[in-house]
Design a protein around this motif. Structure first.
Motif, PDB file in Angstrom:
ATOM      1  N   GLU C  60       0.834  -1.210   0.000  1.00 51.00           N
ATOM      2  CA  GLU C  60       0.000   0.000   0.000  1.00 51.00           C
ATOM      3  C   GLU C  60       0.872   1.264   0.000  1.00 51.00           C
ATOM      4  OE1 GLU C  60      -3.320  -0.581  -0.048  1.00 51.00           O
ATOM      5  OE2 GLU C  60      -2.844  -2.728   0.084  1.00 51.00           O
ATOM      6  N   THR C  61       2.047   1.172   0.635  1.00 47.96           N
ATOM      7  CA  THR C  61       2.931   2.325   0.759  1.00 47.96           C
ATOM      8  C   THR C  61       3.300   2.928  -0.599  1.00 47.96           C
ATOM      9  OG1 THR C  61       3.897   0.988   2.512  1.00 47.96           O
ATOM     10  CG2 THR C  61       4.965   3.066   2.057  1.00 47.96           C
ATOM     11  N   PHE C  62       3.432   2.068  -1.607  1.00 45.71           N
ATOM     12  CA  PHE C  62       3.888   2.589  -2.904  1.00 45.71           C
ATOM     13  C   PHE C  62       2.975   2.171  -4.052  1.00 45.71           C
ATOM     14  CE2 PHE C  62       5.782  -1.463  -4.209  1.00 45.71           C
ATOM     15  CZ  PHE C  62       6.013  -2.078  -2.994  1.00 45.71           C
ATOM     16  N   LEU C  63       1.747   1.827  -3.691  1.00 44.81           N
ATOM     17  CA  LEU C  63       0.797   1.376  -4.701  1.00 44.81           C
ATOM     18  C   LEU C  63       0.597   2.432  -5.792  1.00 44.81           C
ATOM     19  CD1 LEU C  63      -0.578  -1.273  -4.902  1.00 44.81           C
ATOM     20  CD2 LEU C  63      -2.504  -0.395  -3.587  1.00 44.81           C
ATOM     21  N   GLN C  64       0.522   3.713  -5.382  1.00 45.20           N
ATOM     22  CA  GLN C  64       0.261   4.779  -6.347  1.00 45.20           C
ATOM     23  C   GLN C  64       1.418   4.980  -7.320  1.00 45.20           C
ATOM     24  OE1 GLN C  64       0.669   8.033  -2.992  1.00 45.20           O
ATOM     25  NE2 GLN C  64       1.176   8.960  -4.972  1.00 45.20           N
ATOM     26  N   ASP C  65       2.567   4.408  -7.003  1.00 41.52           N
ATOM     27  CA  ASP C  65       3.749   4.614  -7.841  1.00 41.52           C
ATOM     28  C   ASP C  65       3.967   3.501  -8.855  1.00 41.52           C
ATOM     29  OD1 ASP C  65       4.489   6.957  -6.294  1.00 41.52           O
ATOM     30  OD2 ASP C  65       5.060   5.548  -4.718  1.00 41.52           O
ATOM     31  N   LEU C  66       3.129   2.491  -8.822  1.00 43.86           N
ATOM     32  CA  LEU C  66       3.398   1.323  -9.667  1.00 43.86           C
ATOM     33  C   LEU C  66       3.418   1.686 -11.147  1.00 43.86           C
ATOM     34  CD1 LEU C  66       1.530  -1.663  -7.968  1.00 43.86           C
ATOM     35  CD2 LEU C  66       3.916  -0.943  -7.784  1.00 43.86           C
ATOM     36  N   GLY C  67       2.618   2.703 -11.536  1.00 40.37           N
ATOM     37  CA  GLY C  67       2.623   3.106 -12.937  1.00 40.37           C
ATOM     38  C   GLY C  67       3.876   3.887 -13.307  1.00 40.37           C
ATOM     39  N   ARG C  68       4.529   4.452 -12.324  1.00 42.37           N
ATOM     40  CA  ARG C  68       5.689   5.313 -12.581  1.00 42.37           C
ATOM     41  C   ARG C  68       6.998   4.529 -12.594  1.00 42.37           C
ATOM     42  NH1 ARG C  68       9.554   7.226 -13.744  1.00 42.37           N
ATOM     43  NH2 ARG C  68      10.494   9.272 -13.394  1.00 42.37           N
ATOM     44  N   VAL C  69       7.081   3.495 -11.744  1.00 39.55           N
ATOM     45  CA  VAL C  69       8.382   2.819 -11.616  1.00 39.55           C
ATOM     46  C   VAL C  69       8.487   1.650 -12.585  1.00 39.55           C
ATOM     47  CG1 VAL C  69       8.578   3.506  -9.197  1.00 39.55           C
ATOM     48  CG2 VAL C  69       7.706   1.239  -9.776  1.00 39.55           C
ATOM     49  N   SER C  70       9.704   1.406 -13.043  1.00 44.04           N
ATOM     50  CA  SER C  70       9.942   0.348 -14.031  1.00 44.04           C
ATOM     51  C   SER C  70      10.489  -0.912 -13.390  1.00 44.04           C
ATOM     52  CB  SER C  70      10.973   0.819 -15.064  1.00 44.04           C
ATOM     53  OG  SER C  70      10.647   2.101 -15.521  1.00 44.04           O
ATOM     54  N   LEU C  71      10.960  -0.797 -12.156  1.00 42.03           N
ATOM     55  CA  LEU C  71      11.600  -1.946 -11.512  1.00 42.03           C
ATOM     56  C   LEU C  71      11.332  -1.885 -10.015  1.00 42.03           C
ATOM     57  CD1 LEU C  71      15.148  -3.343 -12.091  1.00 42.03           C
ATOM     58  CD2 LEU C  71      14.488  -2.676  -9.778  1.00 42.03           C
ATOM     59  N   ILE C  72      11.049  -3.046  -9.446  1.00 45.16           N
ATOM     60  CA  ILE C  72      10.963  -3.127  -7.989  1.00 45.16           C
ATOM     61  C   ILE C  72      11.928  -4.213  -7.529  1.00 45.16           C
ATOM     62  CG2 ILE C  72       9.480  -3.656  -6.017  1.00 45.16           C
ATOM     63  CD1 ILE C  72       7.157  -2.461  -7.611  1.00 45.16           C
ATOM     64  N   ALA C  73      12.893  -3.800  -6.713  1.00 43.30           N
ATOM     65  CA  ALA C  73      13.860  -4.764  -6.172  1.00 43.30           C
ATOM     66  C   ALA C  73      13.375  -5.168  -4.785  1.00 43.30           C
ATOM     67  CB  ALA C  73      15.243  -4.122  -6.094  1.00 43.30           C
ATOM     68  N   LEU C  74      13.040  -6.469  -4.633  1.00 47.29           N
ATOM     69  CA  LEU C  74      12.571  -6.971  -3.338  1.00 47.29           C
ATOM     70  C   LEU C  74      13.736  -7.645  -2.632  1.00 47.29           C
ATOM     71  CD1 LEU C  74       9.117  -8.447  -4.413  1.00 47.29           C
ATOM     72  CD2 LEU C  74       9.571  -6.239  -3.329  1.00 47.29           C
ATOM     73  N   SER C  75      13.904  -7.274  -1.387  1.00 43.96           N
ATOM     74  CA  SER C  75      15.113  -7.668  -0.677  1.00 43.96           C
ATOM     75  C   SER C  75      14.902  -8.942   0.140  1.00 43.96           C
ATOM     76  CB  SER C  75      15.516  -6.495   0.218  1.00 43.96           C
ATOM     77  OG  SER C  75      16.308  -6.945   1.277  1.00 43.96           O
ATOM     78  N   PHE C  76      15.919  -9.796   0.120  1.00 39.84           N
ATOM     79  CA  PHE C  76      15.973 -10.987   0.969  1.00 39.84           C
ATOM     80  C   PHE C  76      17.133 -10.836   1.945  1.00 39.84           C
ATOM     81  CE2 PHE C  76      13.594 -12.294  -2.647  1.00 39.84           C
ATOM     82  CZ  PHE C  76      12.709 -13.252  -2.197  1.00 39.84           C
ATOM     83  N   PRO C  77      16.888 -10.260   3.129  1.00 38.90           N
ATOM     84  CA  PRO C  77      17.980 -10.090   4.092  1.00 38.90           C
ATOM     85  C   PRO C  77      18.593 -11.428   4.482  1.00 38.90           C
ATOM     86  CG  PRO C  77      15.851  -9.364   5.016  1.00 38.90           C
ATOM     87  CD  PRO C  77      15.595  -9.797   3.621  1.00 38.90           C
ATOM     88  N   LYS C  78      17.749 -12.483   4.545  1.00 35.42           N
ATOM     89  CA  LYS C  78      18.210 -13.859   4.758  1.00 35.42           C
ATOM     90  C   LYS C  78      17.410 -14.730   3.807  1.00 35.42           C
ATOM     91  CE  LYS C  78      17.116 -13.657   9.097  1.00 35.42           C
ATOM     92  NZ  LYS C  78      16.824 -13.892  10.508  1.00 35.42           N
ATOM     93  N   PHE C  79      18.009 -15.820   3.341  1.00 35.01           N
ATOM     94  CA  PHE C  79      17.267 -16.611   2.357  1.00 35.01           C
ATOM     95  C   PHE C  79      15.967 -17.172   2.930  1.00 35.01           C
ATOM     96  CE2 PHE C  79      19.731 -20.101   4.275  1.00 35.01           C
ATOM     97  CZ  PHE C  79      18.761 -21.081   4.380  1.00 35.01           C
TER      98      PHE C  79
END
Lengths: 113, 556, 167
Positions: C60-79
């Protein structure tokens, strides 16, 4: 019938306490002990005993080289004390590892003897 | 029962082939232990106290004779001639070598079995009522739904790295024999006002360090939505469950901390928003899976004179009938429980020869069907009462006719410190000594229904929280100590046991149990009032007085 | 090294650390917090933007930006922290995000296909062993699945509506 419920007593810090190194062999998982000559043996009686815990810990570094060589896994130091038939692990868990299930005297190290 | 098709067989083969490759790479030193461990655990292979341990999945506890013979074969060839049936309806081998494991998995695959997802933070083997498909009080067979869940949850891409392990149980009868309220998800089959089959959905039950009874979040879930709703629950858990502390990572803690209303709303919102494509269950697909579990073609049988004659003439057989044969939905049949609790034996252990014998008996008298119960017994679900004397004799010949199902000597115990790397105390020797103490059949029958459950550590694999009498083995200053709980129950009246007070040493604990049992016998209204009913009526106090009258227990 | 479409490829993107000025040309991956504070500055820019999102952050924090951004990097701090699997699945199936979803952090070899099936399409591989294994043998690729997934796969033969096969 022997239900193997003898009590294992421990006296941490006892002056009679000595130390040994154990691990599981990679290929079959069986319990092994670090022995003189930096080899691994199956019986605690044949294990190398260290007088001081610090001495055992530094030997553990050398023992762990065999983890890198993929011979053993999960090497650790544990306390032993002298028993009538040789060294006995001080903690019940290490004692059961060194002998076998107390409910199956026909299995594990105890069966070989 | 379910049979693999080409797809299922191919799925398992791909996984076994991959693991064989991983084992070879590990033995050659191309993978470190850290890199290999996730693969090993994904295939049910643990490193325990003495050796590796392989946990084989028995989906919802259902086996056939062919599979049981294979389990016996594996015990004989790759292990030390026995196996241990677990409280999760699985079987564990205590001595396999790493090098042999791929061959064992091949053997299992040849009879449509595997060890996938018997470890790790994933959706584990789905369990069900061990009387499924046979019980007189059944609403619908839970196994088709458990099978659908089993398939859908196998190597689930989204749910293989959950905060913690995740256990689902399905019960289809009025009586809860699957302990659904002590599971992460419990599904109780119900009928709605129109007579349609669906599920009451319970979430957040569990034992372990923090025992919790599940909360019902849905009164009626249509069958078509089974996977979509389960996905919603697991997704909410995956995103919101705690990951900062492994002891607070189960879904029960999430439900407890956020509240049942929050959980219900979060699951319903996720369920409403998620597309149904591919996970809605078409009625014809449910029917197709159900067909595998179609009730066997049993004709009602007339009252068996041979059965009655034997029962009158042979007290041992009469005792077996009384405790080990349950009502079948079809006249003239019974459900036979094969106790893996011989007096003084290790609960749940069976030798390879015994497994073969059970396979033979099942094939000859019980349509080749066998179940594993979470109470660590085996079950022959369809036995004609006419054949019961022959079944009893055949079981007796291999030491499996102990007439104690549901009685005080039918003790559940985890492997404990005799085998398990996590255990803090031994469980099996305590079970053996209690069994021996109450080994007299007449005495055990007088005591009546009494479930003793023993865990060798706080993880509660021995289900001690739901034992009428629960025993938890702990370590205190290097010495085994046992805490006792009373009043637990895993059935539809689910309750968690309450601690009596200070714990007991290994030497004291059997006497302590006997004092509790003697107190019960003194205070029950009559012989028909079982232990749990009496406890619920009188509460803890009289038991406490009896228990600590002569011993003050260890101070812990 | 960036693994994408079955090969190591040159990465046109650059990850920007907190506080660093992004180059005007774009193709930068910004920490989500940075973006949330500074996004107005990009109001008149078409520069490709990526976001780096830590687990535990609600979509929800960045839902409004989904049309603007081309890439979302999702982080895995631990596998073992599998939250991003669900985040990726939600971005694809719920919110129709069509840009690149990248796995960054502690990524195991045997997770790659599961990640793909949840909607990831690129993988930042830092572990030298994993890099070597990928170069030598490629990513493990099973062909049969019991769930619908986002990867290159289709309905499997036979009756089971949830089963899929790799194409």
């Amino acid at each position: 019938m022997d239900f193997g419920y003898q009590i294992f007593h421990s006296q941490p810090g006892s002056r009679l306490m000595r130390y040994a190194i154990s691990a599981n062999r990679l290929r079959d998982g069986l319990v092994v002990f670090f022995a003189p000559g930096e080899t691994w043996v199956e019986q605690l009686a044949d294990a190398r005993l260290f007088d001081a815990e610090a001495e055992a810990e530094s030997a553990l570094e050398r023992a762990r080289a065999d983890e890198k060589k993929n011979l053993i896994v999960e090497a650790f130091v544990f306390a032993v004390k002298a028993g009538a038939q040789g060294p006995v692990a001080n903690h019940i868990r290490d004692a059961i590892r060194a002998t076998g299930p107390t409910v199956r005297r026909d299995l594990g190290k105890q069966a070989a003897g | 029962m379910y049979r693999y098709d080409e797809f299922d067989a191919g799925f398992v083969k791909e996984r076994v082939d991959a693991f064989r490759d991983q084992v070879a790479r590990r033995l050659k030193g191309e993978l470190t232990e850290e890199q290999f461990r996730p693969h090993r655990l994904m295939n049910g292979l643990y490193l325990q106290l003495h050796a590796y341990m392989l946990r084989v999945a028995v989906p919802y506890g259902t086996l056939d004779s062919r599979q049981m013979r294979k389990l016996a074969h594996i015990a004989r060839v790759y292990d030390k001639g026995y196996g241990h049936f677990t409280t999760r309806q699985n079987i564990q081998y205590n001595w396999p070598t790493l090098a042999d494991t791929p061959a064992i998995l091949d053997e299992l695959a040849s009879v449509e079995m595997h060890a996938i997802q018997t470890s790790g933070n994933c959706i584990r083997n789905v369990t069900a009522d061990h009387f499924a498909g046979a019980a007189a009080d059944e609403i619908d067979d839970p196994r088709p739904y458990a099978e659908i869940l089993r398939q859908w949850s196998s190597i689930h891409p989204e749910f293989s790295f959950l905060p913690r392990k995740f256990k689902i149980a399905v019960n289809g009868a009025a009586r809860d024999r699957a302990a659904i309220q002590a599971h992460d998800i419990g599904l109780q089959i119900v009928r709605d006002a129109q007579g349609e089959i669906g599920f009451a959905v319970y979430v957040g039950g569990g034992m372990g360090r923090t025992p919790m009874i599940a909360t019902k979040i849905r009164d009626f879930l249509p069958v078509a939505d089974l996977l979509a709703y389960t996905q919603a629950i697991v997704r909410v858990y995956n995103l919101e469950g705690r990951r900062d502390n492994k002891y607070k990572a189960r879904i029960k803690i999430l439900v407890h901390e956020k509240g049942a209303e929050w959980m219900r709303a979060a699951v319903e919102a996720e369920f409403a928003a998620a597309p149904r494509v591919g996970i809605e269950l078409p009625a014809e697909e449910v029917a197709r899976i159900k067909a595998y579990f179609a009730p066997p073609d049993l004709a009602p049988r007339a009252h068996s004179l041979a059965f009655e004659a034997r029962r009158r003439s042979d007290p041992a057989f009469a005792a077996f009938v009384a405790s080990n044969i349950a009502a079948h939905r079809m006249d003239g049949y019974g459900i036979v429980t094969i106790s893996l609790k011989p007096i003084g034996g290790a609960p749940g252990d069976a030798s390879a020869d015994q497994m073969d014998a059970v396979a033979d008996i099942a094939e000859r008298y019980a349509l080749g069907e066998i179940r594993v119960s979470h109470e660590q017994n085996l079950v022959l679900p369809h036995v004609a009462l006419e054949d019961a004397p022959a079944v009893f004799d055949a079981l007796a010949a291999c030491g499996l006719a102990t007439a104690n199902a549901g009685l005080i000597t039918d003790i559940i115990a985890c492997p404990g410190l005799d085998y398990c790397a996590l255990a803090t105390a031994r469980s099996i020797p305590v079970a053996q000594r209690i069994s021996q103490r109450f080994g007299d059949t007449a005495r055990a029958r007088d005591i009546g229904q009494l479930k003793i459950k023993i865990s060798g550590c706080i993880n509660a694999c021995g289900h001690h929280h739901v034992g009428h009498i629960g025993i938890l083995g702990l370590e205190r200053k290097g010495v085994e100590t046992y805490q006792i709980t009373l009043g637990g129950s895993g059935d539809e009246t689910c309750s968690m046991g309450a601690l009596t007070g200070p714990g007991f040493s290994s030497e004291e604990v059997v006497d302590a149990i006997e004092r509790i049992v003697d107190a019960y016998r003194m205070l029950r209204t009559d012989e028909s009032e079982d232990f749990l009913t009496a406890y619920r009526r009188v509460g803890m106090q009289p038991f406490k007085e009896a228990l600590y009258e002569t011993s003050k227990g260890a101070d812990i | 090294m960036l693994w994408k479409n079955g090969a190591f490829v040159d990465d046109p993107w650059r990850a920007i650390a907190e506080g660093e000025d992004p180059p005007p040309a774009g193709h930068v991956i910004l920490p989500l917090d940075w973006w949330l504070q500074e996004r107005d500055a990009f109001a008149n820019s078409n520069a490709p933007i990526g976001l780096r999102v830590e687990p535990g952050v609600s979509i929800e924090t960045f839902l409004q930006d989904l049309g603007r951004v081309s890439l979302i990097a999702l982080s895995f701090p631990k596998f073992g922290d599998g939250r991003a699997f669900s985040t990726a699945a939600l971005l694809r199936e719920r919110h129709g995000f069509r840009g690149e979803i990248r796995a960054v952090g502690d990524v195991l070899l045997d997770q790659l296909q599961m990640m793909e099936r949840c909607g990831f399409d690129s993988f930042e591989i830092k572990d030298p062993t994993v890099q070597r294994l990928l170069s030598e043998r490629g990513a493990p690729a099973y062909s049969r699945f019991y769930q619908p997934g986002a990867g290159a796969e289709g309905q499997a033969d036979g009756p089971r509506p949830w089963a899929r096969k790799r194409i």
